[in-house]
Design an enzyme around this catalytic site. Structure first.
Site, PDB file in Angstrom:
ATOM      1  N   CYS A  21       0.842  -1.200   0.000  1.00 17.84           N
ATOM      2  CA  CYS A  21       0.000   0.000   0.000  1.00 17.84           C
ATOM      3  C   CYS A  21       0.881   1.256   0.000  1.00 17.84           C
ATOM      4  O   CYS A  21       2.094   1.181   0.173  1.00 17.84           O
ATOM      5  CB  CYS A  21      -0.927   0.004   1.218  1.00 17.84           C
ATOM      6  SG  CYS A  21      -0.060   0.192   2.784  1.00 17.84           S
ATOM      7  N   CYS A  24       2.970   1.629   3.090  1.00 11.86           N
ATOM      8  CA  CYS A  24       4.045   0.633   3.131  1.00 11.86           C
ATOM      9  C   CYS A  24       5.214   1.084   2.267  1.00 11.86           C
ATOM     10  O   CYS A  24       6.376   0.972   2.664  1.00 11.86           O
ATOM     11  CB  CYS A  24       3.535  -0.727   2.649  1.00 11.86           C
ATOM     12  SG  CYS A  24       2.181  -1.392   3.643  1.00 11.86           S
TER      13      CYS A  24
END
Length: 88
Positions: A21, A24
């Site tokens: 994501c 991340c």
């Protein structure tokens, strides 16, 4: 050199847990930058396997582990904050 001396010189292991994501990816970039700026030798590993993430007890990503210890879960610390974590 004895075994104890070699353990002291062991490279730090930093793990970024996340499935890819935006947070991340941001954490991974911040870790890379913090390691470079701090001048530490570290192995940076990205853990994207959902099963491995769950096996670590992480329910919110991203998560940051340093030498096997969770130091941030569910957020992406800043470069400055990560540099502080590396100096422990």
């Amino acid at each position: 050199m004895g075994a104890e001396a070699r353990m002291v010189e062991a490279m730090m292991k930093i793990e970024v847990l996340g499935t890819g994501c935006a947070k991340c990816k941001s954490l991974a970039k911040n870790v890379e930058k913090a390691v470079a700026e701090a001048g530490v030798e570290a192995e940076v590993v990205k853990v994207e396997s959902l099963q491995e993430i769950m096996n670590r007890g992480v329910m919110m990503t991203p998560a940051l582990f340093i030498d096997g210890e969770a130091v941030a879960v569910g957020r992406a610390p800043s470069v400055a904050e990560i540099k502080g974590m590396l100096k422990r």
